[in-house]
Design an enzyme around this catalytic site. Sequence first.
Site, PDB file in Angstrom:
ATOM      1  N   ILE A 177       0.860  -1.180   0.000  1.00 61.19           N
ATOM      2  CA  ILE A 177       0.000   0.000   0.000  1.00 61.19           C
ATOM      3  C   ILE A 177       0.900   1.235   0.000  1.00 61.19           C
ATOM      4  O   ILE A 177       1.766   1.380   0.859  1.00 61.19           O
ATOM      5  CB  ILE A 177      -0.945  -0.001   1.220  1.00 61.19           C
ATOM      6  CG1 ILE A 177      -1.782  -1.300   1.243  1.00 61.19           C
ATOM      7  CG2 ILE A 177      -1.834   1.232   1.193  1.00 61.19           C
ATOM      8  CD1 ILE A 177      -2.626  -1.560   0.000  1.00 61.19           C
ATOM      9  N   LYS A 178       0.671   2.111  -0.975  1.00 64.05           N
ATOM     10  CA  LYS A 178       1.499   3.313  -1.106  1.00 64.05           C
ATOM     11  C   LYS A 178       0.938   4.436  -0.240  1.00 64.05           C
ATOM     12  O   LYS A 178      -0.243   4.771  -0.328  1.00 64.05           O
ATOM     13  CB  LYS A 178       1.500   3.782  -2.563  1.00 64.05           C
ATOM     14  CG  LYS A 178       2.665   3.291  -3.369  1.00 64.05           C
ATOM     15  CD  LYS A 178       2.576   3.830  -4.778  1.00 64.05           C
ATOM     16  CE  LYS A 178       3.943   4.142  -5.332  1.00 64.05           C
ATOM     17  NZ  LYS A 178       3.867   4.624  -6.718  1.00 64.05           N
ATOM     18  N   VAL A 179       1.810   4.996   0.586  1.00 64.74           N
ATOM     19  CA  VAL A 179       1.435   6.072   1.513  1.00 64.74           C
ATOM     20  C   VAL A 179       2.441   7.210   1.342  1.00 64.74           C
ATOM     21  O   VAL A 179       3.649   6.963   1.334  1.00 64.74           O
ATOM     22  CB  VAL A 179       1.466   5.559   2.974  1.00 64.74           C
ATOM     23  CG1 VAL A 179       1.190   6.689   3.954  1.00 64.74           C
ATOM     24  CG2 VAL A 179       0.458   4.426   3.163  1.00 64.74           C
TER      25      VAL A 179
END
Length: 380
Positions: free
Chosen positions: A143-145
């Site tokens: 998951i890209k944050v």
Amino acid sequence: MSTHKNPLVAIHDFGQSIWLDYIRRNILHNGELQRLISEDGLRGVTSNPAIFEKAIAGSDDYADDIRQLAQKGLTAEQIYAQLAVADVQQACDLLRPLYNHPENGGDGYVSLEVSPELINDTEGTVTEGLHFWHAVERPNVMIKVPATLPGLPAIRRLIAAGVNVNVTLVFSVDRYRDVAEAFLAGLEDRVKADLPVTRLDSVASFFLSRIDVLLDPQLETLSNAGGGQAELAQSLVGEVAIASAKQAYQVYQEIFAGPRWEALRAAGAQPQRLLWASTGNKNPKYDDLKYVEALIGPNTVNTIPVETLDLYRINGKPAARLTDDADKNVLGRLPELGLDLTALTNQLEEEGARKFTEPFGKLLAVLEQKRQEALAPTTA
């Protein structure tokens, strides 16, 4: 028969993994992604809202799904999420054998980004990160944050929840330290809670070409102005991004050593690797492989667009160069020229947020139009 080894495959001999900064439904279905994995040694895939905007708004690949989802009553944003999750699931499945391999080295991942509208919303980022994690339902999704100040506690909380995280929009060495700290703290939270940290992977995506795009014109202006600083300014043109990356790598080597890290490693943790992002060249004066060749080194990732991948396959000359000139004091000389790197990288973070928010808004507008078309009564 030529014995020349494909440079994309050979780069892995130096400890670097190549990930593809691109996703589109047709490459999942026509065998192209599988070919890149099998023949070019591709080891991961990254996506972002701008990539999905080009894929969904720029092709008919998704037309049937959009119509069906619209007729089920989904909103434009819900339709986007379903399309993105479906593509990421398929890409994860293609990369799963690599992820499952005992020597995968943290590879075999596909990255999916939380909405860019959440860039300054810690709670919203955690909620959507968990939602996407459960929706994709694959152990090899990341998951890209974003590495914004509100993003940092979200990174810690998602790591603590057992979510693989690709931290995006890192532009400075100082912010990279903050990102690594959030990762370590998240791991420590899990260990304290008696939860496993094995197979919990993360990368810190350090953006490169945009740094030079911002600084080079300022350095060139100073070098053309003459005076005592002209020579210094000229010597730094095109050097700041690479120097930033090399300094970040030195910090990486410091952080993932010593007692604090050794305690986590003993519990089964793997380091958060540095990932070089924004590595497609944007300046015609530079070699198109500038941001690939200079940054090859152990335990790193380079995520590159299709055009750069194709060029590297033909012209790549892999060699370990990441620690070359690491003591060259490029960043320390910028204040002599009146350039405040912290302020400039903060500007890049804001611009980076816009570069994702604008295409995402455009994509939702396109989906809304297609949604309404799907729901419009047909005339006989």
